[in-house]
Design an enzyme around this catalytic site. Structure first.
Site, PDB file in Angstrom:
ATOM      1  N   ASP A  80       2.097   1.872  -8.299  1.00  0.00           N
ATOM      2  CA  ASP A  80       3.100   0.847  -8.018  1.00  0.00           C
ATOM      3  C   ASP A  80       3.544   0.190  -9.319  1.00  0.00           C
ATOM      4  O   ASP A  80       2.815   0.195 -10.314  1.00  0.00           O
ATOM      5  CB  ASP A  80       2.519  -0.238  -7.099  1.00  0.00           C
ATOM      6  CG  ASP A  80       2.191   0.303  -5.723  1.00  0.00           C
ATOM      7  OD1 ASP A  80       2.759   1.340  -5.333  1.00  0.00           O
ATOM      8  OD2 ASP A  80       1.346  -0.325  -5.045  1.00  0.00           O
TER       9      ASP A  80
HETATM   10  N1  URA Z   1      -2.827   1.962  -4.142  1.00  0.00           N
HETATM   11  C1  URA Z   1      -1.908   0.975  -4.199  1.00  0.00           C
HETATM   12  O1  URA Z   1      -1.843   0.144  -3.300  1.00  0.00           O
HETATM   13  N2  URA Z   1      -1.107   0.897  -5.263  1.00  0.00           N
HETATM   14  C2  URA Z   1      -1.175   1.766  -6.310  1.00  0.00           C
HETATM   15  O2  URA Z   1      -0.414   1.646  -7.287  1.00  0.00           O
HETATM   16  C3  URA Z   1      -2.123   2.801  -6.233  1.00  0.00           C
HETATM   17  C4  URA Z   1      -2.943   2.876  -5.137  1.00  0.00           C
END
Ligand code: URA
Length: 210
Positions: A80
């Site tokens: 993310d």
């Molecule tokens: N899980 C998440 O919620 N975000 C990420 O960036 C990676 C795994």
């Protein structure tokens, strides 16, 4: 290239593609390259940057020098925008598929700062698996590193999975960092990168180089 006629001289030829010249198969020597990048917060792992916030691809390219800069670098999975930590890149689509395949169950270790502290019961639910909108989660590794810091090791990679799992047990994520994928552990500072060794690719990521 892979059965179609390519007239563009700079068209990318990726490892694994079939190349024929006048009908004859040509074997290209294209080494499989892989690198670790320490993703800072704020960058998106998308080819296009609709929000204009900057992509990891642009950031990595600025830091690479030729000849590495000239490769087409593919991200092995996603993080993310606000997640920091280990993001793998490669020039080999097979390694992308291998690293992101749901069947492969490569463990990914995350460290989440949460609204806490989560009790043992919440950790037990994370370990045993819980039901999200898109189905039950596989058993996971979960332990407390500090009263409001959870280490979570997942063997699957569904969208926003860490955040959704921790929210489901009542401890929403404040910060998220990935520190390992398979046997490859992040060891470069934020914004920096390094090539993986062949051993890290073959043993750490269980990927056959051939
Ligand atoms: N899980 C998440 O919620 N975000 C990420 O960036 C990676 C795994």
């Amino acid at each position: 290239l892979d059965g179609r006629v390519e007239r563009e001289p700079f068209a990318p030829v990726r490892p694994g593609m079939e190349v024929r010249v006048d009908g004859q198969v040509r074997h290209l020597v294209a080494p499989v390259l892989a690198l670790m990048f320490h993703k800072p917060a704020g960058l998106v792992v998308h080819g296009s940057d609709a929000e204009g916030v900057g992509t990891v691809f642009e950031c990595l390219r600025e830091r690479l020098t030729p000849p590495l800069r000239d490769h087409e670098w593919l991200a092995v999975g996603r993080l993310d925008r606000d997640t920091t930590g280990l993001l793998l890149f490669t020039n080999d689509e097979r390694l992308v598929q291998h690293g992101t395949s749901p069947e492969r169950h490569l463990p990914k270790r995350y460290v989440a700062g949460v609204v806490g502290p989560p009790p043992e019961e919440a950790l037990r639910r994370l370990r045993e698996g819980l039901v999200l909108e898109d189905g039950p989660t596989r058993p996971a590794g979960a332990r407390l590193r500090a009263p409001d810091v959870v280490e979570l090791t997942l063997t699957e990679g569904r969208n926003h999975q860490v955040k959704r799992m921790l929210a489901a047990v009542g401890h929403p994520v404040r910060t998220l960092h990935r520190e390992a994928v398979g046997g490859v552990t992040l060891d470069v500072p934020e914004g920096a990168w390094r090539l993986l060794t062949d051993g890290e690719v073959t043993q750490g990521l269980s990927f056959a180089l051939s």
